[in-house]
Design a protein around this motif. Structure first.
Motif, mmCIF file in Angstrom:
data_model
loop_
_atom_site.group_PDB
_atom_site.id
_atom_site.type_symbol
_atom_site.label_atom_id
_atom_site.label_comp_id
_atom_site.label_asym_id
_atom_site.label_seq_id
_atom_site.Cartn_x
_atom_site.Cartn_y
_atom_site.Cartn_z
ATOM 1 N N SER A 58 -67.436 -89.266 22.072
ATOM 2 C CA SER A 58 -67.669 -87.887 21.612
ATOM 3 C C SER A 58 -67.656 -86.850 22.730
ATOM 4 C CB SER A 58 -69.006 -87.806 20.873
ATOM 5 O OG SER A 58 -70.081 -88.145 21.727
ATOM 6 N N GLU A 59 -67.373 -87.246 23.967
ATOM 7 C CA GLU A 59 -67.536 -86.307 25.074
ATOM 8 C C GLU A 59 -66.466 -85.218 25.159
ATOM 9 O OE1 GLU A 59 -67.644 -88.374 28.787
ATOM 10 O OE2 GLU A 59 -65.548 -88.937 28.701
ATOM 11 N N HIS A 60 -65.274 -85.451 24.654
ATOM 12 C CA HIS A 60 -64.223 -84.435 24.754
ATOM 13 C C HIS A 60 -64.557 -83.255 23.846
ATOM 14 C CE1 HIS A 60 -60.339 -82.499 24.808
ATOM 15 N NE2 HIS A 60 -59.989 -83.291 25.808
ATOM 16 N N ALA A 61 -64.291 -82.069 24.313
ATOM 17 C CA ALA A 61 -64.627 -80.844 23.572
ATOM 18 C C ALA A 61 -63.943 -80.756 22.217
ATOM 19 C CB ALA A 61 -64.270 -79.624 24.415
ATOM 20 N N TRP A 62 -62.815 -81.423 22.050
ATOM 21 C CA TRP A 62 -62.098 -81.356 20.780
ATOM 22 C C TRP A 62 -62.737 -82.215 19.685
ATOM 23 C CZ3 TRP A 62 -56.506 -82.489 22.883
ATOM 24 C CH2 TRP A 62 -56.084 -81.414 23.669
ATOM 25 N N VAL A 63 -63.586 -83.153 20.046
ATOM 26 C CA VAL A 63 -64.160 -84.085 19.063
ATOM 27 C C VAL A 63 -65.129 -83.349 18.152
ATOM 28 C CG1 VAL A 63 -65.560 -86.166 18.749
ATOM 29 C CG2 VAL A 63 -63.855 -86.067 20.589
ATOM 30 N N GLU A 64 -64.880 -83.468 16.850
ATOM 31 C CA GLU A 64 -65.727 -82.843 15.837
ATOM 32 C C GLU A 64 -66.725 -83.840 15.251
ATOM 33 O OE1 GLU A 64 -62.710 -81.551 13.139
ATOM 34 O OE2 GLU A 64 -62.018 -79.963 14.480
ATOM 35 N N PHE A 65 -66.324 -85.107 15.206
ATOM 36 C CA PHE A 65 -67.158 -86.169 14.638
ATOM 37 C C PHE A 65 -66.751 -87.486 15.295
ATOM 38 C CE2 PHE A 65 -67.483 -89.782 11.775
ATOM 39 C CZ PHE A 65 -68.810 -89.724 11.381
ATOM 40 N N ALA A 66 -67.724 -88.333 15.536
ATOM 41 C CA ALA A 66 -67.431 -89.676 16.041
ATOM 42 C C ALA A 66 -68.472 -90.636 15.501
ATOM 43 C CB ALA A 66 -67.431 -89.701 17.562
ATOM 44 N N SER A 67 -68.044 -91.844 15.230
ATOM 45 C CA SER A 67 -68.988 -92.898 14.885
ATOM 46 C C SER A 67 -68.584 -94.162 15.629
ATOM 47 C CB SER A 67 -69.055 -93.150 13.378
ATOM 48 O OG SER A 67 -67.894 -93.802 12.927
ATOM 49 N N VAL A 68 -69.601 -94.909 16.004
ATOM 50 C CA VAL A 68 -69.396 -96.171 16.713
ATOM 51 C C VAL A 68 -70.227 -97.224 16.006
ATOM 52 C CG1 VAL A 68 -69.812 -97.427 18.872
ATOM 53 C CG2 VAL A 68 -68.939 -95.079 18.934
ATOM 54 N N GLU A 69 -69.587 -98.343 15.693
ATOM 55 C CA GLU A 69 -70.288 -99.501 15.154
ATOM 56 C C GLU A 69 -69.985 -100.678 16.070
ATOM 57 O OE1 GLU A 69 -70.986 -102.058 11.078
ATOM 58 O OE2 GLU A 69 -69.117 -100.932 11.283
ATOM 59 N N ILE A 70 -71.046 -101.346 16.523
ATOM 60 C CA ILE A 70 -70.877 -102.512 17.377
ATOM 61 C C ILE A 70 -71.547 -103.703 16.700
ATOM 62 C CG2 ILE A 70 -71.320 -103.564 19.628
ATOM 63 C CD1 ILE A 70 -71.213 -100.786 20.844
ATOM 64 N N ASP A 71 -70.759 -104.748 16.531
ATOM 65 C CA ASP A 71 -71.247 -106.002 15.947
ATOM 66 C C ASP A 71 -71.573 -106.989 17.046
ATOM 67 O OD1 ASP A 71 -70.625 -106.468 12.753
ATOM 68 O OD2 ASP A 71 -69.408 -104.891 13.655
ATOM 69 N N LYS A 72 -72.643 -107.721 16.841
ATOM 70 C CA LYS A 72 -73.021 -108.822 17.712
ATOM 71 C C LYS A 72 -72.922 -110.090 16.848
ATOM 72 C CE LYS A 72 -76.895 -110.265 20.601
ATOM 73 N NZ LYS A 72 -78.267 -109.933 21.034
ATOM 74 N N PRO A 73 -71.759 -110.754 16.901
ATOM 75 C CA PRO A 73 -71.557 -111.924 16.036
ATOM 76 C C PRO A 73 -72.585 -113.023 16.306
ATOM 77 C CG PRO A 73 -69.481 -111.198 16.970
ATOM 78 C CD PRO A 73 -70.572 -110.441 17.673
ATOM 79 N N HIS A 74 -73.002 -113.659 15.238
ATOM 80 C CA HIS A 74 -73.895 -114.820 15.294
ATOM 81 C C HIS A 74 -75.254 -114.515 15.911
ATOM 82 C CE1 HIS A 74 -70.235 -116.764 14.113
ATOM 83 N NE2 HIS A 74 -69.653 -116.418 15.258
ATOM 84 N N ALA A 75 -75.683 -113.257 15.856
ATOM 85 C CA ALA A 75 -76.998 -112.896 16.399
ATOM 86 C C ALA A 75 -78.130 -113.465 15.543
ATOM 87 C CB ALA A 75 -77.126 -111.384 16.500
ATOM 88 N N LEU A 76 -77.846 -113.657 14.274
ATOM 89 C CA LEU A 76 -78.833 -114.230 13.360
ATOM 90 C C LEU A 76 -78.261 -115.465 12.683
ATOM 91 C CD1 LEU A 76 -80.204 -111.073 11.495
ATOM 92 C CD2 LEU A 76 -81.370 -112.431 13.242
ATOM 93 N N ARG A 77 -79.086 -116.443 12.546
ATOM 94 C CA ARG A 77 -78.695 -117.644 11.821
ATOM 95 C C ARG A 77 -78.367 -117.262 10.376
ATOM 96 N NH1 ARG A 77 -82.623 -122.792 10.943
ATOM 97 N NH2 ARG A 77 -81.039 -124.152 10.037
ATOM 98 N N PHE A 78 -77.310 -117.804 9.858
ATOM 99 C CA PHE A 78 -76.844 -117.587 8.485
ATOM 100 C C PHE A 78 -76.194 -116.223 8.254
ATOM 101 C CE2 PHE A 78 -80.630 -120.425 7.851
ATOM 102 C CZ PHE A 78 -79.900 -121.602 7.707
ATOM 103 N N ALA A 79 -75.993 -115.440 9.316
ATOM 104 C CA ALA A 79 -75.325 -114.141 9.169
ATOM 105 C C ALA A 79 -74.086 -114.118 10.064
ATOM 106 C CB ALA A 79 -76.262 -113.001 9.567
ATOM 107 N N ASP A 80 -73.033 -113.453 9.589
ATOM 108 C CA ASP A 80 -71.831 -113.322 10.416
ATOM 109 C C ASP A 80 -72.110 -112.523 11.684
ATOM 110 O OD1 ASP A 80 -70.331 -114.740 8.568
ATOM 111 O OD2 ASP A 80 -69.561 -112.928 7.587
ATOM 112 N N SER A 81 -72.888 -111.459 11.539
ATOM 113 C CA SER A 81 -73.195 -110.627 12.701
ATOM 114 C C SER A 81 -74.346 -109.682 12.355
ATOM 115 C CB SER A 81 -71.978 -109.816 13.131
ATOM 116 O OG SER A 81 -71.678 -108.818 12.172
ATOM 117 N N VAL A 82 -74.815 -109.026 13.389
ATOM 118 C CA VAL A 82 -75.722 -107.885 13.253
ATOM 119 C C VAL A 82 -74.989 -106.718 13.875
ATOM 120 C CG1 VAL A 82 -77.888 -106.859 14.063
ATOM 121 C CG2 VAL A 82 -77.823 -109.256 13.362
#
Length: 120
Positions: A88-112
């Motif tokens: 989001s640091e560039h002045a032209w950016v109006e909106f940004a979203s970031v999603e980061i997955d940590k695979p296998h962080a929980l037993r029985f789940a694909d990721s958190v």
């Protein structure tokens, strides 16, 4: 959304880093999967076909890779926030979203995952 808004999507950027607070997480790199969405006004780029009139997603991606691969993080929240700051640091950016997955962080789940958003 305005008609001149462009949406960049960086999908499933797979990297390895030190993330977590347990001893094995501190000692061993883990996989993370990064997804970034950036909205910016692309009116100039749409009409000029000049690189300098567009937001350079390659530069953004290289900075994200450097951040993640060369640092250690205790919290997924902090890692996600630092990536969002790059996205989001560039002045032209109006909106940004970031999603980061940590695979296998929980037993029985694909990721958190953690998602954070920026809006101008």
């Amino acid at each position: 959304m305005k008609p001149e808004t462009a949406i960049i999507r960086i999908k499933n950027l797979r990297l390895r880093t030190f993330i977590g607070i347990k001893e094995d997480e501190i000692q061993n790199r883990q996989d993370v999967v990064v997804n970034i969405v950036i909205h910016y006004c692309a009116e100039k780029a749409r009409n000029s076909d000049k690189v300098e009139d567009a937001l350079n997603y390659r530069t953004i991606t290289k900075r994200v890779i450097g951040l993640i691969e060369n640092n250690r993080f205790s919290l997924l929240e902090n890692l996600t926030n630092q990536v969002l700051a790059i996205a989001s640091e560039h002045a032209w950016v109006e909106f940004a979203s970031v999603e980061i997955d940590k695979p296998h962080a929980l037993r029985f789940a694909d990721s958190v995952s953690m998602e954070l958003c920026y809006k101008k």
